[in-house]
Design a protein around this motif. Structure first.
Motif, PDB file in Angstrom:
ATOM      1  N   ALA A 382       6.713  -4.281   8.151  1.00  0.00           N
ATOM      2  CA  ALA A 382       6.045  -4.202   6.850  1.00  0.00           C
ATOM      3  C   ALA A 382       5.945  -2.757   6.390  1.00  0.00           C
ATOM      4  N   TRP A 383       6.230  -2.545   5.100  1.00  0.00           N
ATOM      5  CA  TRP A 383       6.170  -1.213   4.505  1.00  0.00           C
ATOM      6  C   TRP A 383       5.434  -1.277   3.167  1.00  0.00           C
ATOM      7  N   ALA A 384       4.840  -0.150   2.804  1.00  0.00           N
ATOM      8  CA  ALA A 384       4.247   0.020   1.478  1.00  0.00           C
ATOM      9  C   ALA A 384       5.010   1.113   0.747  1.00  0.00           C
ATOM     10  N   ALA A 385       5.090   0.991  -0.575  1.00  0.00           N
ATOM     11  CA  ALA A 385       5.783   1.994  -1.393  1.00  0.00           C
ATOM     12  C   ALA A 385       4.903   2.345  -2.584  1.00  0.00           C
ATOM     13  N   THR A 386       4.774   3.646  -2.848  1.00  0.00           N
ATOM     14  CA  THR A 386       3.944   4.131  -3.949  1.00  0.00           C
ATOM     15  C   THR A 386       4.815   4.801  -5.007  1.00  0.00           C
ATOM     16  N   HIS A 387       4.213   5.066  -6.166  1.00  0.00           N
ATOM     17  CA  HIS A 387       4.947   5.687  -7.269  1.00  0.00           C
ATOM     18  C   HIS A 387       5.132   7.181  -7.071  1.00  0.00           C
ATOM     19  N   THR A 388       4.160   7.840  -6.466  1.00  0.00           N
ATOM     20  CA  THR A 388       4.190   9.302  -6.338  1.00  0.00           C
ATOM     21  C   THR A 388       3.937   9.742  -4.899  1.00  0.00           C
ATOM     22  N   PRO A 389       4.350  10.975  -4.548  1.00  0.00           N
ATOM     23  CA  PRO A 389       4.019  11.503  -3.214  1.00  0.00           C
ATOM     24  C   PRO A 389       2.519  11.616  -2.968  1.00  0.00           C
ATOM     25  N   LEU A 390       1.750  11.970  -4.014  1.00  0.00           N
ATOM     26  CA  LEU A 390       0.299  12.036  -3.832  1.00  0.00           C
ATOM     27  C   LEU A 390      -0.264  10.662  -3.521  1.00  0.00           C
ATOM     28  N   GLY A 391       0.261   9.630  -4.192  1.00  0.00           N
ATOM     29  CA  GLY A 391      -0.175   8.270  -3.889  1.00  0.00           C
ATOM     30  C   GLY A 391       0.198   7.857  -2.476  1.00  0.00           C
TER      31      GLY A 391
END
Length: 748
Positions: A382-391
């Motif tokens: 399982a992985w999560a992906a965010t919009h920005t590096p800060l996120g």
């Protein structure tokens, strides 16, 4: 809410890139569209700076573009299989029938072959397995434009009185024989970003003389493509026929219908007919009353049409495929029972479905974190992906248990019902969190399997409202059969910088489970932002100076007070240093835009001569590695290789010829550039001339970027509460709901 600042006083021509509520193209610059200062100003520069300073290594942007090229090639192969005539729309009349007749003329060979696309009916109940983009460990960078081609274009530009500095862009945009193409059809100049119709008209008159007129077929065709590009900048994936023809007529095209037909015949635009109610039954063939199925006629660019089609197919495949048997049903249920409330609902929904939507504010991030822990405990990749590096950094801290949602202090409290279970660890320092761009480019994440699919069982995409159709299509088509996809985000924030409104369309389509978080954002800031989300600008009690209103009378005072807050008041009163305070303002230009504010903040916080393109070591910057993406960073140094930046701990070298387009100062940004990130303190600047740019999503996004403190430099009077209560998100014309409706039943 305090109305007094915690401070001590110190002695051109318009470009259409929006659309009205009925879909008509309107005048005026939009934050997500073209700007006078280049791509970096809007957070959508076409940067290709090399990571880490290595000339042999491709940048993240180049890798991402290469992956997108592979995906588009796959889509082209699928499109080539659809050779049948356009069956839909046989009962149409008037403009729609004329346009569809032009399409059929292309198919029969009466006109040049064009890539005319229409929705095949009936759609298959579930898409077939498709060949996914293969991983490209070392994608080849785009070939440089030959110098002789650039020189040829430069001569044509000079003959037409256009700036010869446009030659490299024109040669790259037009390809082989660019000079000949441009001389034969001067309106092709509109394919260069930033060129306006009146400028192309002047260029054409200089080259063609009296032959260049408003009724020239070449002009109408080029303007059709240009208007569709401007609509895409405003977020539309297509335009209604009446809106497009009205915009063409507004620009002096005498026969707008013929202009659109010519663009379709030459393959520069595609035409669609979409049923207003795609689930309504077709009229009977022997219907004596001649009943017609209500439809709307849309025109769009091929790249977005194919991306939307690919996205619908990919999502339908995930929904209709059976999730992999990773963990028994009893184990999933035990995990759900160990959680509470909406966290348990999210776990149960994910256990049995290929696609799940999750909505909520900042506090709700604890629920996807709990889901990810559960999945890892059950043995899922399982992985999560965010919009920005800060996120990404923020969610990594939350996942590891060192930060709670809405509390930026390491080790802060976490809601017990949403974070049951231990933190996700695998014996290494790495946690399964990536950015969407890094995941697709192969720079982050689990990598790809032998078939080219992402090597995972569950993907949780945070900041889902920021997915445009092309990025979402790449994600959906990159997931293996049987994988689970969870799209999570706050539906009240600004939509994506690119075309489409994927998350909102999916919520409206109701084709999969939707879980609404019941975790409220805490404190005065949470109360303020929650009220804005429902159209109410409430006065909140802020005993800890969480919210401060700073009234100003004019632009000069707004700039002065903003600098004062960042450099003095917030650090002194709250202990938040200037480098952790972000300024957000509606636009780039004007007396209180990002340019003016950044100039004033640089002078106070990091004065210097700006020897390298206006930048000095220590400058805070906003780097745009690809269209629609902004990464905050800091200037480290400059040398012959380019401008060296540190962006979220990653070294980036931007070649000097790309600096002006891809890098700008970043003490002040727009709300579109800030979405997906949060800071301990935020100063939102609302000058008097910003009233027309305000909307409920803009205010919600800007105000919700603050973790601990929000200062509002307020000069718009009643325009602020009016925007919150009366101005929702501007509509976008998309086809995704119709494409989904023809493949999937409503979830109820």
């Amino acid at each position: 809410m305090s109305t007094e600042p915690e401070t001590t006083e110190q002695p051109g021509p318009e470009t259409p890139d929006g659309a009205t509520e009925d879909g008509a193209v309107e005048e005026g610059a939009a934050e997500g569209g073209t700007t006078e200062g280049g791509a970096a100003d809007a957070g959508d520069g076409e940067g290709t700076g090399a990571e880490g300073g290595s000339g042999a290594q491709l940048s993240e942007a180049e890798a991402e573009l290469a992956a997108q090229r592979l995906e588009r090639e796959r889509i082209e192969r699928r499109k080539a299989e659809r050779k049948g005539p356009v069956e839909a729309g046989a009962k149409l009349s008037g403009k729609a029938a004329d346009l569809l007749a032009a399409v059929r003329a292309v198919e029969s060979g009466q006109k040049p072959v064009a890539a005319v696309f229409d929705e095949p009916m009936p759609r298959r109940p579930a898409p077939e397995a498709v060949q996914r983009p293969q991983p490209a460990p070392q994608p080849v960078a785009p070939a440089a434009v030959p110098a002789e081609s650039v020189d040829e274009v430069r001569r044509v530009l000079t003959d037409g009185g256009a700036p010869d500095s446009l030659a490299p862009q024109a040669a790259a945009a037009l390809g082989e024989g660019a000079g000949e193409q441009l001389r034969a059809d001067p309106w092709q100049l509109l394919r260069i970003g930033g060129v306006r119709p009146e400028q192309a008209d002047g260029f054409a008159r200089a080259l063609l003389g009296t032959e260049a007129g408003p009724d020239d077929e070449r002009r109408g065709r080029a303007l059709t493509g240009w208007l569709l590009e401007q609509a895409a900048l405003a977020g539309h994936t297509a335009l209604e026929m009446r809106a497009l023809t009205a915009a063409l007529a507004q620009r002096g095209v005498p026969d707008a219908d013929a202009a659109v037909q010519n663009a379709v015949a030459e393959g520069e635009a595609l035409v669609f007919q979409d049923a207003l109610d795609p689930r309504a039954p077709e009229p009977e063939e022997n219907d004596e009353e001649g009943a017609e199925r209500p439809v709307r006629i849309l025109v769009g660019l091929e790249r977005y049409a194919l991306a939307e089609e690919s996205l619908a197919d990919g999502l339908a495949r995930l929904i209709n495929s059976v999730p992999k048997e990773d963990g028994s049903a009893q184990e999933w249920e035990r995990a759900a029972e160990a959680a509470k409330g909406s966290t348990a609902e999210l776990i149960r929904a994910t256990a049995g479905n290929g696609l799940v939507l999750h909505t909520g504010g900042e506090a709700s991030l604890a629920e996807p974190a709990a889901l990810l822990r559960t999945a890892h405990a059950l043995g899922l990749r399982a992985w999560a992906a965010t919009h920005t590096p800060l996120g990404r950094e923020r969610f990594t801290r939350l996942l590891s248990g060192t930060e709670g949602p809405g509390n930026p202090t390491p080790g802060g409290p976490r809601p017990d019902d949403a974070t049951a279970g231990s933190s996700v660890t695998d014996g290494s320092d790495a946690l399964p969190v990536a950015t969407v761009a890094g995941l697709l480019a192969g720079a982050e994440g689990p990598g790809r399997d032998a078939d080219g699919a992402l090597d995972l069982d569950l993907l949780v995409v945070l900041d889902a409202p920021q997915l445009d159709v092309e990025t979402a299509a790449l994600l959906a088509e990159s997931l293996p059969d049987g994988a689970r996809l969870v799209l999570a985000g706050d539906p009240a924030v600004l939509w994506s910088a690119g075309p489409g409104r994927v998350f909102a369309d999916l919520l409206a389509a109701r084709v999969c489970p939707q879980i609404a978080s019941r975790l409220p954002d805490p404190g005065p800031l949470g109360e303020l932002v929650s009220g804005i989300g429902v159209g109410e600008l409430n006065q909140v009690e802020a005993p800890g100076k969480e919210v401060v209103i700073v009234p100003v009378r004019d632009a000069g005072e707004a700039v002065h007070r903003t600098v004062q807050l960042v450099a003095d008041s917030v650090p002194r009163a709250l202990g938040v240093p200037a480098e952790q305070t972000q300024v957000i303002t509606p636009g780039h230009g004007g007396a209180v835009g990002t340019r003016a504010l950044n100039a004033a903040l640089k002078e106070r916080l990091n004065p210097g001569p700006g020897r390298f393109g206006g930048f000095d070591p220590g400058d805070r910057v906003a780097y745009s590695p690809a269209p629609g993406r902004t990464v905050p960073g800091q200037v480290v140094k400059a040398d012959a290789d380019g401008l060296h930046l540190s962006c979220a701990g990653v070294s980036v070298v931007v070649p000097k010829e790309r600096v002006e387009q891809c890098v700008r100062h970043g003490w002040a940004v727009t709300a579109h550039q800030a979405v997906g990130s949060r800071w301990p303190a935020v100063v939102v600047v609302l000058p008097g001339d910003a009233a027309q740019a305000l909307s409920r999503p803009w205010v919600y996004t800007a105000f919700s970027r603050a973790d601990r403190h929000l200062s509002v430099v307020h000069g718009v009077d009643q325009a602020l509460p009016r925007a919150v209560s009366e101005i929702p998100a501007k509509p976008r014309t998309t086809r995704l709901p119709v494409l989904l409706a023809t493949q999937l039943p409503t979830a109820g």
